[in-house]
Design an enzyme around this catalytic site. Structure first.
Site, PDB file in Angstrom:
ATOM      1  N   GLU A  35       0.839  -1.205   0.000  1.00  0.00           N
ATOM      2  CA  GLU A  35       0.000   0.000   0.000  1.00  0.00           C
ATOM      3  C   GLU A  35       0.870   1.249   0.000  1.00  0.00           C
ATOM      4  O   GLU A  35       1.884   1.310   0.702  1.00  0.00           O
ATOM      5  CB  GLU A  35      -0.883  -0.045   1.251  1.00  0.00           C
ATOM      6  CG  GLU A  35      -2.275   0.503   1.051  1.00  0.00           C
ATOM      7  CD  GLU A  35      -3.127  -0.297   0.071  1.00  0.00           C
ATOM      8  OE1 GLU A  35      -3.126   0.021  -1.139  1.00  0.00           O
ATOM      9  OE2 GLU A  35      -3.800  -1.244   0.514  1.00  0.00           O
ATOM     10  N   HIS A  36       0.480   2.228  -0.801  1.00  0.00           N
ATOM     11  CA  HIS A  36       1.197   3.504  -0.940  1.00  0.00           C
ATOM     12  C   HIS A  36       2.635   3.315  -1.432  1.00  0.00           C
ATOM     13  O   HIS A  36       3.508   4.131  -1.146  1.00  0.00           O
ATOM     14  CB  HIS A  36       1.212   4.301   0.375  1.00  0.00           C
ATOM     15  CG  HIS A  36      -0.096   5.016   0.622  1.00  0.00           C
ATOM     16  ND1 HIS A  36      -0.400   6.209   0.033  1.00  0.00           N
ATOM     17  CD2 HIS A  36      -1.172   4.672   1.352  1.00  0.00           C
ATOM     18  CE1 HIS A  36      -1.620   6.586   0.423  1.00  0.00           C
ATOM     19  NE2 HIS A  36      -2.107   5.659   1.224  1.00  0.00           N
ATOM     20  N   ASP A  38       2.951   2.142  -4.827  1.00  0.00           N
ATOM     21  CA  ASP A  38       2.901   2.106  -6.303  1.00  0.00           C
ATOM     22  C   ASP A  38       3.531   3.365  -6.896  1.00  0.00           C
ATOM     23  O   ASP A  38       4.110   3.317  -7.970  1.00  0.00           O
ATOM     24  CB  ASP A  38       1.470   1.874  -6.827  1.00  0.00           C
ATOM     25  CG  ASP A  38       0.443   2.897  -6.385  1.00  0.00           C
ATOM     26  OD1 ASP A  38       0.704   3.643  -5.418  1.00  0.00           O
ATOM     27  OD2 ASP A  38      -0.621   2.965  -7.028  1.00  0.00           O
ATOM     28  N   GLY A 121     -15.717   5.985  -2.492  1.00  0.00           N
ATOM     29  CA  GLY A 121     -14.944   6.340  -1.300  1.00  0.00           C
ATOM     30  C   GLY A 121     -14.714   5.174  -0.356  1.00  0.00           C
ATOM     31  O   GLY A 121     -14.366   5.358   0.802  1.00  0.00           O
ATOM     32  N   SER A 125     -11.684   1.649  -5.206  1.00  0.00           N
ATOM     33  CA  SER A 125     -11.291   2.366  -6.404  1.00  0.00           C
ATOM     34  C   SER A 125     -12.377   2.512  -7.462  1.00  0.00           C
ATOM     35  O   SER A 125     -12.217   2.134  -8.624  1.00  0.00           O
ATOM     36  CB  SER A 125     -10.038   1.727  -6.998  1.00  0.00           C
ATOM     37  OG  SER A 125      -9.406   2.715  -7.739  1.00  0.00           O
ATOM     38  N   GLU A 159      -6.436  11.091 -13.785  1.00  0.00           N
ATOM     39  CA  GLU A 159      -6.709  11.296 -12.349  1.00  0.00           C
ATOM     40  C   GLU A 159      -5.789  12.383 -11.764  1.00  0.00           C
ATOM     41  O   GLU A 159      -6.179  13.136 -10.879  1.00  0.00           O
ATOM     42  CB  GLU A 159      -6.550   9.972 -11.585  1.00  0.00           C
ATOM     43  CG  GLU A 159      -6.782  10.109 -10.112  1.00  0.00           C
ATOM     44  CD  GLU A 159      -7.897   9.244  -9.554  1.00  0.00           C
ATOM     45  OE1 GLU A 159      -8.513   8.472 -10.290  1.00  0.00           O
ATOM     46  OE2 GLU A 159      -8.135   9.372  -8.340  1.00  0.00           O
ATOM     47  N   ASP A 171      -4.350   1.102  -9.320  1.00  0.00           N
ATOM     48  CA  ASP A 171      -5.792   0.881  -9.474  1.00  0.00           C
ATOM     49  C   ASP A 171      -6.159   0.682 -10.937  1.00  0.00           C
ATOM     50  O   ASP A 171      -6.944  -0.194 -11.292  1.00  0.00           O
ATOM     51  CB  ASP A 171      -6.574   2.072  -8.906  1.00  0.00           C
ATOM     52  CG  ASP A 171      -6.242   2.332  -7.454  1.00  0.00           C
ATOM     53  OD1 ASP A 171      -5.546   1.491  -6.849  1.00  0.00           O
ATOM     54  OD2 ASP A 171      -6.661   3.366  -6.929  1.00  0.00           O
ATOM     55  N   TYR A 221      -3.508  12.673   0.586  1.00  0.00           N
ATOM     56  CA  TYR A 221      -2.822  11.682  -0.249  1.00  0.00           C
ATOM     57  C   TYR A 221      -1.623  12.336  -0.933  1.00  0.00           C
ATOM     58  O   TYR A 221      -0.498  11.819  -0.901  1.00  0.00           O
ATOM     59  CB  TYR A 221      -3.808  11.125  -1.290  1.00  0.00           C
ATOM     60  CG  TYR A 221      -3.210  10.069  -2.191  1.00  0.00           C
ATOM     61  CD1 TYR A 221      -3.327   8.717  -1.885  1.00  0.00           C
ATOM     62  CD2 TYR A 221      -2.525  10.423  -3.354  1.00  0.00           C
ATOM     63  CE1 TYR A 221      -2.784   7.742  -2.710  1.00  0.00           C
ATOM     64  CE2 TYR A 221      -1.978   9.455  -4.179  1.00  0.00           C
ATOM     65  CZ  TYR A 221      -2.109   8.124  -3.853  1.00  0.00           C
ATOM     66  OH  TYR A 221      -1.560   7.169  -4.677  1.00  0.00           O
TER      67      TYR A 221
HETATM   68  C1  GLA Z   1      -5.122   4.899  -3.972  1.00  0.00           C
HETATM   69  C2  GLA Z   1      -4.321   5.279  -5.208  1.00  0.00           C
HETATM   70  C3  GLA Z   1      -3.334   4.177  -5.576  1.00  0.00           C
HETATM   71  C4  GLA Z   1      -2.499   3.748  -4.383  1.00  0.00           C
HETATM   72  C5  GLA Z   1      -3.371   3.500  -3.169  1.00  0.00           C
HETATM   73  C6  GLA Z   1      -2.559   3.244  -1.939  1.00  0.00           C
HETATM   74  O1  GLA Z   1      -5.958   3.809  -4.231  1.00  0.00           O
HETATM   75  O2  GLA Z   1      -5.170   5.520  -6.289  1.00  0.00           O
HETATM   76  O3  GLA Z   1      -2.515   4.606  -6.637  1.00  0.00           O
HETATM   77  O4  GLA Z   1      -1.481   4.668  -4.117  1.00  0.00           O
HETATM   78  O5  GLA Z   1      -4.246   4.587  -2.901  1.00  0.00           O
HETATM   79  O6  GLA Z   1      -1.828   2.086  -2.085  1.00  0.00           O
END
Ligand code: GLA
Length: 390
Positions: A35-36, A38, A121, A125, A159, A171, A221
């Protein structure tokens, strides 16, 4: 696939427009681990799910672009020569159209209706599903010749642009390349993937939706991303590396703690830990060692909560509760954070009890009725034919 919903979207299209539409499905995604990272050259392990967004779409031989958003019961009509940033859901679709125009792709007027069954939300995604569904459909009906990877990158730029969320590629890539009964092991630096069979014998993936509002657009974010961008050049110089993934020993980050703010250090430390965890997780999943994989999920949550600072009291409660249930072998917040869902790997025979108990405890603590979804993996974005499924 939700055939009824696909038929409903087709029916809604026919109430508003006259041509015979083509139909497309674009899935949401889960993420097992990674997570976080990518947008930090990491590896991630997402999968497309059987919930998502359905599009009915047809060319209209004009320069008008017409959308009907079934979930909002709202219509949007724009001349293709006048595409610009708007607000809310409109930004996600207009930004995709804009990216096709930026690439000089031969698109013109079209009518479309869309809607789906992923809660907005929730961390599954929905925004990427909206973007990828439209991009895939436009590429198809206007014969633009873009590959799935090119479409994923286009949607990522979309995005970044109108909605202003500086997301990574996970995503979009997962939605476009998903494969039923598989997770992707996605290398976000080289933008390539391998499929791993998802063998959860006797276990189910359960998402618990905290119903806490999750808005990546709030800016938090982007702030996390900036912290990583601030720390990386320092580590590059000090450790003679070119990417977070080159740091073999996470403790090496600690040697340079005094050269950055605490927030920047914590984010960098989390990223290096999580890259190592995801690699470890991949080998555990291949060995079918679910128990060890589950432990890593709890570690990821701890890092997201204490170092990356993207959790909240509600998500921490849900994960702690799951951790005390011996039928849950792994749990953590999923997606961007700040609310949304937790992902839990739960013994199949205990799913009903777990859902009942965790939602009751959550309601007692926060006075919020959590949602629960037992997810199945599914195929990536594609054209669908209702005649074949009826
Ligand atoms: C959101 C973003 C992704 C990723 C996640 C966290 O879903 O769209 O690109 O960074 O958060 O892993």
């Amino acid at each position: 696939m939700n055939v009824e919903l696909a038929a409903k979207i087709k029916g809604i299209f026919s109430e508003h427009f006259s041509a015979a539409p083509d139909l497309y499905f674009s899935p949401g995604r889960i993420n097992l681990i990674g997570e976080h990272i990518d947008y930090n050259d990491g590896f991630v392990m997402p999968a497309a799910i059987d919930k998502g967004i359905y599009y009915a779409i047809a060319k209209n031989q004009s320069h008008e672009v017409n959308f009907y958003a079934a979930d909002y019961k709202e219509k949007l009509c724009v001349n293709i020569g006048n595409i610009k940033k708007a607000a809310g859901w409109e930004n996600y679709v207009l930004s995709v159209v804009n990216e096709f125009l930026v690439l000089n792709k031969p698109i013109s007027g079209f009518d479309c209706a869309f809607g789906g069954d992923i809660p907005v939300g929730s961390g599954m995604s929905s925004s990427a599903a909206v973007e990828c569904g439209l991009a895939f459909a436009l590429n198809d009906i206007f014969n633009c010749g873009l590959t799935r990877t090119a479409l994923a990158l286009l949607c990522q730029r979309a995005e970044h642009n109108y909605p202003n969320v500086k997301c990574g590629i996970m995503d979009m890539y997962a939605g476009l390349n998903g494969k039923k009964d598989h997770v992707l092991f996605l290398d976000c630096k080289n933008i390539s993937h391998e499929y791993f069979p998802l063998q959860l014998k006797g276990y189910k993936i359960v998402l618990i939706n905290s119903k806490v509002h999750h808005s990546l657009a709030s800016g938090e974010y982007n702030i996390r991303r900036q912290r990583c961008e601030e720390g990386l050049p320092i580590l590059k110089k000090e450790l003679n590396i070119s990417s977070f993934r080159d740091i073999k020993k996470p403790e090496d980050v600690a040697l340079h703690k005094n050269k950055m703010t605490t927030e920047v250090y914590n984010c960098c430390r989390y990223v290096v830990d999580e890259i190592a965890r995801t690699k470890k997780g991949a080998s555990m999943l291949q060995k079918n060692d679910l128990a060890a994989f589950g432990k890593l999920m709890y570690e990821t949550h701890k890092g997201l909560s204490e170092l990356y600072d993207v959790s909240c009291a509600e998500l921490d409660f849900l994960v702690t509760y799951a951790g005390a249930d011996r039928n849950v072998i792994g749990a953590r917040l999923m997606g961007g954070g700040f609310g949304g869902c937790t992902i839990n790997i739960v013994k199949e025979t205990a799913v009903t009890d777990f859902v009942e108990q965790v939602t009751a405890a959550y309601n007692k603590q926060f006075n919020i009725l959590a949602g629960a979804y037992i997810v199945e993996t599914g195929d990536g974005t594609g054209r669908i034919n209702l005649l074949l499924t009826e």
